[in-house]
Scaffold this active site. Structure first.
Site, short mmCIF file in Angstrom:
data_model
loop_
_atom_site.label_atom_id
_atom_site.label_comp_id
_atom_site.label_asym_id
_atom_site.label_seq_id
_atom_site.Cartn_x
_atom_site.Cartn_y
_atom_site.Cartn_z
N ASP A 125 -4.01 2.43 -4.97
CA ASP A 125 -2.53 2.32 -4.44
C ASP A 125 -2.39 1.25 -3.43
O ASP A 125 -1.58 1.06 -2.68
CB ASP A 125 -2.27 3.59 -3.44
CG ASP A 125 -3.04 3.32 -1.98
OD1 ASP A 125 -4.01 2.90 -2.07
OD2 ASP A 125 -2.58 4.10 -1.06
N GLU A 126 -3.23 -0.09 -3.69
CA GLU A 126 -3.03 -1.15 -2.88
C GLU A 126 -3.23 -2.33 -3.73
O GLU A 126 -4.05 -2.48 -4.51
CB GLU A 126 -4.14 -1.05 -1.85
CG GLU A 126 -4.40 -2.32 -0.93
CD GLU A 126 -5.93 -1.90 0.00
OE1 GLU A 126 -6.36 -1.06 -0.52
OE2 GLU A 126 -6.15 -2.81 0.80
N ASP A 154 0.87 -1.25 0.03
CA ASP A 154 0.07 -0.07 -0.15
C ASP A 154 1.01 1.11 -0.10
O ASP A 154 1.82 1.30 0.99
CB ASP A 154 -0.89 0.05 1.19
CG ASP A 154 -2.13 1.02 1.22
OD1 ASP A 154 -3.08 0.73 1.23
OD2 ASP A 154 -1.59 2.32 1.24
P1 TTP Z 1 -5.43 5.03 1.51
O1 TTP Z 1 -4.14 4.15 1.16
O2 TTP Z 1 -6.45 4.78 2.55
O3 TTP Z 1 -4.63 6.42 2.28
P2 TTP Z 1 -3.18 7.05 1.84
O4 TTP Z 1 -2.43 6.32 0.71
O5 TTP Z 1 -3.59 8.63 1.40
O6 TTP Z 1 -2.37 6.98 2.98
P3 TTP Z 1 -1.76 5.66 3.75
O7 TTP Z 1 -1.99 4.54 2.93
O8 TTP Z 1 -0.20 5.96 3.97
O9 TTP Z 1 -2.50 5.62 5.07
O10 TTP Z 1 -6.11 5.68 0.45
C1 TTP Z 1 -5.40 5.65 -0.85
C2 TTP Z 1 -5.91 6.79 -1.79
O11 TTP Z 1 -7.39 7.00 -1.88
C3 TTP Z 1 -5.71 8.23 -0.79
O12 TTP Z 1 -4.41 8.87 -1.05
C4 TTP Z 1 -6.64 9.27 -1.37
C5 TTP Z 1 -7.69 8.23 -1.64
N1 TTP Z 1 -8.93 8.21 -0.40
C6 TTP Z 1 -9.87 9.45 -0.57
O13 TTP Z 1 -10.03 9.96 -1.64
N2 TTP Z 1 -10.89 9.37 0.46
C7 TTP Z 1 -10.71 8.48 1.58
O14 TTP Z 1 -11.35 8.59 2.50
C8 TTP Z 1 -9.50 7.82 1.66
C9 TTP Z 1 -9.28 6.82 2.71
C10 TTP Z 1 -8.49 7.59 0.69
MG MG Z 2 -2.18 4.21 0.82
#
Ligand code: TTP
Ligand code: MG
Length: 406
Positions: A104-105, A9
């Site tokens: 992103d995962e 991720d």
């Molecule tokens: P995440 O992987 O949950 O968050 P992140 O990559 O920003 O942070 P981290 O993994 O380091 O904790 O989500 C991936 C992307 O999805 C995030 O950059 C933006 C989008 N997203 C939203 O638009 N709204 C949301 O509520 C969440 C959780 C994510």
């Molecule tokens: Mg992320």
């Protein structure tokens, strides 16, 4: 052999894309989601911004009050989609067993890849390095024997983390964590569990299954297994079939065991044939029965070893059938058999013993003849009972049996 699964991720994904395009944003509190005076919420916050308490889902007005110096960016989706495609392309270079979960995962099945990279840990280091070099992002990686533990591990290792949970340590790794950390537990489930005095995943794992089922239905069993570090889900590349099944409705409801078994055998052979055609093995066999009053049940059996052998599928189906019939006295209207938890067959051939290999060879020979002369050109012992019922030659796979009464 235990499976080895990676969950990857990207850290603060939307923000990282912005920072890679504009290095002036690096090392600063940055928020993607919109201008602070607008309605809306934080989509992604840099780890610098998180030290001020900012997180995804927080109203932008609150975010700007907590961290007035933060840089707020509107964001644009096409940039994130492009970055995501490049991220997935890097992962695909490492293993074909890639299952993207979101932008992103992703999960990678990397079982056996230590022979190429020295160790799975080293493989993860290489993956992180390529993502950093080519995209400028930090990724966090969890490695474990199943999806749920790998995901919790990557989450716990953030930012720029790498955490490997050794086989056998899954349950003790999860035990001290709060229940909210377990995938599948949302706010509402967390509140109910807390109300029952359950705060850690370890406590959840020791709860009586019946109590969880009475509160959460089938999801209760799933979270109970997850809490124990048990998760049979495969890494499923997009487009791969998730299951194969065949079923048929009898012309007249029946309780005749030999007819039920013969039909199950026939349907099992169709499923097995399709499985081999797709080059897959199954880990899970499911029986479906519909009774005269239309009540429908499904019962599943997990095989000790993944298989594409008709006999294995049939044996599991018959076991399930006998158990179901001992509990229910109604005649059967419909019977079906399915396989799920499919894996590529090439991966496990070396683990099969010689008797299974012989059965496989037999199945291959039968498939070959059937391909040439039609499915019913060969009938195995049990299905001979059905020879007056099914037509001699068939075109497709759909089974409509006009009358199965004898
Ligand atoms: P995440 O992987 O949950 O968050 P992140 O990559 O920003 O942070 P981290 O993994 O380091 O904790 O989500 C991936 C992307 O999805 C995030 O950059 C933006 C989008 N997203 C939203 O638009 N709204 C949301 O509520 C969440 C959780 C994510
Ligand atoms: Mg992320």
């Amino acid at each position: 052999m235990a499976r080895q699964i990676m969950h990857i991720d990207l850290d603060a994904f939307f923000v990282s894309v912005e920072q890679a395009l504009n290095p002036e944003l690096q090392g600063k509190p940055v928020v993607v989601g919109g201008r602070p005076d607008r309605r809306g919420v934080v989509a992604s916050a840099s780890y610098e911004a998180r030290t001020f308490g900012l997180h995804a889902g927080m109203p932008l007005t609150t975010a700007s009050r907590l961290c007035p110096q933060a840089i707020f960016i509107e964001g644009s989706f096409p940039k994130y989609r492009d970055a995501s495609q490049r991220f997935m392309a890097i992962l695909a270079d490492f293993s074909p067993y890639l299952e993207p979960i979101s932008l992103d995962e992703a999960y990678l099945d990397v079982t056996g890849f230590e022979s190429i990279y020295g160790s799975i840990h080293h493989m993860a280091v290489k993956i992180k390095q390529r993502i950093k070099d080519e995209l400028g992002f930090c990724a966090s990686v969890g490695i474990a024997s199943c999806k749920v533990v790998a995901k919790v591990a990557s989450e716990l290792s953030k930012p720029d983390g790498l955490l490997e949970v050794a086989a056998g340590r899954e349950r003790s790794f999860l035990a001290p964590l709060p229940v909210a950390k377990l995938p599948g537990i949302g706010k509402k489930t967390e509140q109910i569990l807390n109300g029952l005095g359950v705060h850690t995943i370890g406590q959840l794992a020791t709860m009586p299954l019946d109590m969880l089922k009475s509160h959460f239905g089938v999801a209760g069993e799933r979270i109970h297994n997850y809490a124990k570090g048990i998760d049979d889900r495969q890494v499923e590349p997009p487009g791969a079939a998730k299951s194969i099944s065949r079923e048929t409705t009898f012309g007249e409801d029946t309780q005749d065991r030999s007819l039920l078994e013969a039909t199950l055998c026939y349907l099992g052979e169709r499923v097995g044939s399709e499985l081999r055609q797709q080059g897959k093995l199954t880990k899970c066999v499911t029986l479906k029965l519909r009774y005269a009053d239309f009540t429908t049940i499904t019962r599943s059996h997990t095989l000790k070893q993944a298989s594409d052998v008709d006999q294995m599928i049939f044996d599991a189906g018959v076991k399930l059938l006998n158990r179901a019939l001992s509990q229910e006295k109604q005649p059967v209207r419909l019977i079906g058999i399915g396989v799920s938890n499919l894996v590529e067959s090439g991966k496990q051939l070396d683990m099969l013993d010689s008797s299974v290999q012989r059965l496989e060879q037999l199945n291959k020979a039968i498939d070959h003849i059937r391909k040439k002369y039609g499915f019913t050109a060969i009938q195995t012992g049990r299905t001979l009972l059905l020879k007056d019922i099914f037509p001699e030659t068939e075109g497709g796979y759909t089974l409509h049996t006009p009358s199965l009464s004898r």
